[in-house]
Motif scaffolding. Structure first.
Motif, short mmCIF file in Angstrom:
data_model
loop_
_atom_site.label_atom_id
_atom_site.label_comp_id
_atom_site.label_asym_id
_atom_site.label_seq_id
_atom_site.Cartn_x
_atom_site.Cartn_y
_atom_site.Cartn_z
N ILE A 179 1.13 -8.29 -17.34
CA ILE A 179 -0.52 -8.35 -17.64
C ILE A 179 -1.25 -7.54 -16.66
O ILE A 179 -2.10 -6.93 -17.03
CB ILE A 179 -1.10 -9.82 -18.10
N CYS A 180 -1.04 -7.74 -15.36
CA CYS A 180 -1.69 -7.08 -14.37
C CYS A 180 -1.57 -5.70 -14.27
O CYS A 180 -2.38 -4.66 -14.21
CB CYS A 180 -1.27 -7.88 -13.06
N PHE A 234 -0.81 -2.02 -10.21
CA PHE A 234 0.53 -2.98 -10.34
C PHE A 234 1.58 -2.00 -11.33
O PHE A 234 1.05 -1.56 -12.02
CB PHE A 234 0.01 -4.22 -11.08
N GLN A 235 2.75 -2.26 -10.76
CA GLN A 235 3.67 -1.73 -11.71
C GLN A 235 5.01 -2.60 -11.55
O GLN A 235 5.52 -3.07 -10.36
CB GLN A 235 4.07 -0.22 -11.04
N GLN A 258 -11.23 0.74 -7.02
CA GLN A 258 -10.05 -0.06 -7.77
C GLN A 258 -10.42 -1.66 -7.67
O GLN A 258 -9.66 -2.43 -8.25
CB GLN A 258 -8.77 0.10 -7.10
N VAL A 259 -11.33 -1.99 -6.64
CA VAL A 259 -11.77 -3.36 -6.59
C VAL A 259 -11.98 -4.18 -7.76
O VAL A 259 -11.21 -5.25 -8.11
CB VAL A 259 -12.85 -3.56 -5.47
N GLU A 260 -12.84 -3.59 -8.77
CA GLU A 260 -13.17 -4.32 -10.05
C GLU A 260 -11.72 -4.60 -10.91
O GLU A 260 -11.46 -5.47 -11.58
CB GLU A 260 -14.26 -3.70 -10.74
N GLN A 261 -10.86 -3.52 -10.98
CA GLN A 261 -9.68 -3.68 -11.44
C GLN A 261 -8.64 -4.55 -10.96
O GLN A 261 -8.18 -5.45 -11.77
CB GLN A 261 -8.79 -2.42 -11.39
N ALA A 262 -8.87 -4.84 -9.61
CA ALA A 262 -8.08 -6.06 -9.01
C ALA A 262 -8.45 -7.29 -9.34
O ALA A 262 -7.83 -8.27 -9.69
CB ALA A 262 -8.10 -5.68 -7.33
N ILE A 263 -9.82 -7.46 -9.64
CA ILE A 263 -10.38 -8.66 -9.80
C ILE A 263 -10.05 -9.15 -11.13
O ILE A 263 -9.73 -10.21 -11.61
CB ILE A 263 -11.78 -8.65 -9.45
N ALA A 264 -10.21 -7.90 -12.05
CA ALA A 264 -9.77 -8.33 -13.43
C ALA A 264 -8.23 -8.69 -13.76
O ALA A 264 -7.88 -9.54 -14.57
CB ALA A 264 -10.08 -7.00 -14.35
N ALA A 265 -7.39 -8.13 -13.02
CA ALA A 265 -5.98 -8.39 -13.01
C ALA A 265 -5.62 -9.77 -12.73
O ALA A 265 -4.99 -10.49 -13.29
CB ALA A 265 -5.27 -7.36 -12.34
N ALA A 266 -6.28 -10.18 -11.48
CA ALA A 266 -6.27 -11.63 -11.06
C ALA A 266 -6.74 -12.52 -12.04
O ALA A 266 -5.99 -13.59 -12.34
CB ALA A 266 -6.92 -11.75 -9.63
#
Length: 68
Positions: A20-21, A29-30, A47-55
């Motif tokens: 999902i990440c 993430f891969q 990319q910080v917002e993407q990282a937060i969304a993935a978490a």
């Protein structure tokens, strides 16, 4: 978190490899062919917002985003 630096950490004992990440943040993430999760430990500012969304989306809560 604009202008902030973060560091990602994945707890591999909790991660169930649902990917999902990867769907949420494919630049960070891969899931490899052998089942390992590869990820960027220090995302750039854009990319910080993407990282937060993935978490947030991780059902196992295996991803931590720490400010540095």
């Amino acid at each position: 978190m604009k202008g902030q630096r973060v560091r990602l950490k994945v707890d591999n004992d909790r991660c169930e490899r649902f990917a999902i990440c990867e769907m949420e943040a494919p630049d960070l993430f891969q899931l490899s062919h052998d089942g390992r999760l590869l990820y960027t430990k220090r995302p750039v500012e854009d990319q910080v917002e993407q990282a937060i969304a993935a978490a947030r989306c991780c059902p196992q809560q295996a991803i931590k985003v720490n400010r540095v």
